[in-house]
Every structure is written in C-alpha cells, then in structure tokens.
Design a protein around this motif. Sequence first.
Motif, PDB file in Angstrom:
ATOM      1  N   TYR A 166       0.818  -1.334   0.131  1.00 15.48           N
ATOM      2  CA  TYR A 166       0.052   0.037   0.003  1.00 15.48           C
ATOM      3  C   TYR A 166       0.792   1.218  -0.128  1.00 15.48           C
ATOM      4  O   TYR A 166       0.623   2.264  -0.737  1.00 15.48           O
ATOM      5  CB  TYR A 166      -0.957  -0.037   1.272  1.00 15.48           C
ATOM      6  N   HIS A 167       1.926   1.160   0.812  1.00 17.43           N
ATOM      7  CA  HIS A 167       2.634   2.305   0.876  1.00 17.43           C
ATOM      8  C   HIS A 167       3.678   2.781  -0.285  1.00 17.43           C
ATOM      9  O   HIS A 167       3.498   3.916  -0.895  1.00 17.43           O
ATOM     10  CB  HIS A 167       3.654   2.210   2.155  1.00 17.43           C
ATOM     11  N   ILE A 168       4.040   1.627  -0.985  1.00 19.49           N
ATOM     12  CA  ILE A 168       4.674   2.061  -1.969  1.00 19.49           C
ATOM     13  C   ILE A 168       3.822   2.404  -3.220  1.00 19.49           C
ATOM     14  O   ILE A 168       4.061   3.340  -3.833  1.00 19.49           O
ATOM     15  CB  ILE A 168       5.480   0.598  -2.548  1.00 19.49           C
ATOM     16  N   LYS A 169       2.432   1.869  -3.524  1.00 14.35           N
ATOM     17  CA  LYS A 169       1.745   2.194  -4.547  1.00 14.35           C
ATOM     18  C   LYS A 169       1.206   3.699  -4.258  1.00 14.35           C
ATOM     19  O   LYS A 169       1.012   4.568  -5.117  1.00 14.35           O
ATOM     20  CB  LYS A 169       0.193   1.279  -4.494  1.00 14.35           C
ATOM     21  N   ASN A 226       1.309   9.421  -5.934  1.00 13.36           N
ATOM     22  CA  ASN A 226       1.707  10.733  -5.177  1.00 13.36           C
ATOM     23  C   ASN A 226       2.977  11.252  -6.233  1.00 13.36           C
ATOM     24  O   ASN A 226       2.779  12.646  -6.702  1.00 13.36           O
ATOM     25  CB  ASN A 226       2.333  10.943  -3.873  1.00 13.36           C
ATOM     26  N   LEU A 227       3.694  10.560  -6.462  1.00 10.50           N
ATOM     27  CA  LEU A 227       5.167  11.039  -7.191  1.00 10.50           C
ATOM     28  C   LEU A 227       4.515  11.321  -8.698  1.00 10.50           C
ATOM     29  O   LEU A 227       4.711  12.120  -9.384  1.00 10.50           O
ATOM     30  CB  LEU A 227       5.997  10.000  -7.069  1.00 10.50           C
ATOM     31  N   PHE A 228       3.591  10.371  -9.439  1.00  9.80           N
ATOM     32  CA  PHE A 228       3.107  10.449 -10.561  1.00  9.80           C
ATOM     33  C   PHE A 228       2.362  11.873 -10.648  1.00  9.80           C
ATOM     34  O   PHE A 228       2.553  12.767 -11.735  1.00  9.80           O
ATOM     35  CB  PHE A 228       2.236   9.353 -10.876  1.00  9.80           C
ATOM     36  N   GLN A 229       1.486  12.096  -9.617  1.00 12.46           N
ATOM     37  CA  GLN A 229       0.645  13.375  -9.633  1.00 12.46           C
ATOM     38  C   GLN A 229       1.355  14.750  -9.538  1.00 12.46           C
ATOM     39  O   GLN A 229       1.203  15.392 -10.125  1.00 12.46           O
ATOM     40  CB  GLN A 229      -0.469  13.392  -8.602  1.00 12.46           C
ATOM     41  N   SER A 230       2.505  14.558  -8.705  1.00  9.75           N
ATOM     42  CA  SER A 230       3.406  15.818  -8.721  1.00  9.75           C
ATOM     43  C   SER A 230       4.076  16.145 -10.158  1.00  9.75           C
ATOM     44  O   SER A 230       4.329  17.048 -10.491  1.00  9.75           O
ATOM     45  CB  SER A 230       4.136  15.752  -7.556  1.00  9.75           C
TER      46      SER A 230
END
Length: 218
Positions: A194-197, A202-206
Amino acid sequence: MTKELRWSELADVKDELAARDWFPGTSGNLSIKVSNEPVTFLVSASGKDKRKRTEEDFLLVDEFGLPAEETALKPSAETDIHCEVYRYTDAGCCLHVHTIDNNIISEMYASEGSITFRGQELIKAFGIWEEDGEITVPIVENYADLKRLAEATASVIQPETKAVLIRNHGITVWGKNAFEAKKHLEAFEFLFSYHIKLKSLNLFQSVKKFSAKKIINF
Ligand SMILES: CSC[C@@H](O)[C@@H](O)C(=O)COP(=O)(O)O
Ligand SMILES: [Zn+2]
C-alpha cells in the motif's frame, strides 16, 4: 507427537507462502518452536526449493541452532536470527521472506532505521485496537557476517516488536504460533505494498502537475 504436529503446521505455512511466490530463488526460511525446556525448534534446511514439500524440509535444532538429532541436513544459514527471536521474544513461530515490496521499503527507510505505519485498519492484525495505534518495524543493515546480522537483529527487538527488516534482503516476522506469524507477515506485506503504491501515485501526480505547469509557462 508434538514434533510431527509442528512439522505439518510449518509445512502448511510454507506451502501457503510458496503459493504467493514469497520464496524466490530458494530464499527465505521458517521455524517453529517444538519445546521450551530445553528450547528446540524445527527450522528449514538450507538452500532448499521452498516450493517443494519433502521429508527433508526441516530439522530439529537446539537454542544455539545446532542439530538436536542425528541428521545430514544443514540448518538454514540464517538460523542464528531465529535463535535470537526465540531468545528475546515469546515467539512460537518465525518466518523470513524476501519480497520486492519488503526490499523496497527497507531501502527507502534504511537511513531512518525504521518505518512506522498508522491510520491503517490492518494494524489491528497486530492486536493494536486504538484509533491512533501505530506499528514500527526496525531496519538493520544486511551484514554478510550472519552472526553480526543476528546480533543486529537482536539489538533492535523491543517488547512490542513483531518484525525486523534487513536492508535490501527481506523481513523476519514472528508470532506466538504459526497462525499468528503468518497473519503478521501478510499484514506487513499489505502495508508495504500500500505504502509503495500510494507513494508512486503521489509522485506520478506531482510529475503530472509539474509538466502541466511547464507546458503552460512555455
Ligand atoms: C539464495 S538467496 C537467500 C539466502 O542467501 C538467504 O538470505 C535466505 O533467505 C535463504 O537461506 P537458507 O540457508 O536457504 O535458509
Ligand atoms: Zn534471507
């Protein structure tokens, strides 16, 4: 009789973890306590394909990880870690698996020395029922010297510790019996995944926001 019972319990757990593909490349090891006085436990034999179920999967060892019966089998190379877990906790079963998720988490948080999860329903799998309950997993370096690795593992075990991550290696997790050890392992792997996904999303959205801004500015 107890030994036979514990053997089949451990073999069943091994089969279930193997079905999840949690023993890649013969990695991983498992153990289950057989007696307390003296301490003896069954541990997986070293280097076996843990997807196969055979009569030579486990051997009985003493509290120092030495064979407690006549056998040609070699105990897991990481038996000392299991010995430390039985020495410092009331564990009845100890499981060690290498997964991509537990390796990524161990690398991401190695410099912090631990990872803490909170605000997750699955924390209840560790017997923590408070609304603001949290669970911390210490992370140790992957020393090639396995005695040193076992000592490092022992040094981070607190009364509330349920698992230790070894950096870019895997997780060692325990419970009072096979059922609880497996429950803890599954819950940790869920939390890691869960944490990795979530972090990746979040990274993808930023990155998306950043690129959109750049296009407008351009
Ligand atoms: C084959 S890679 C994994 C090993 O080096 C070790 O980390 C491991 O988990 C299995 O060792 P084993 O001696 O079979 O218990
Ligand atoms: Zn290992």
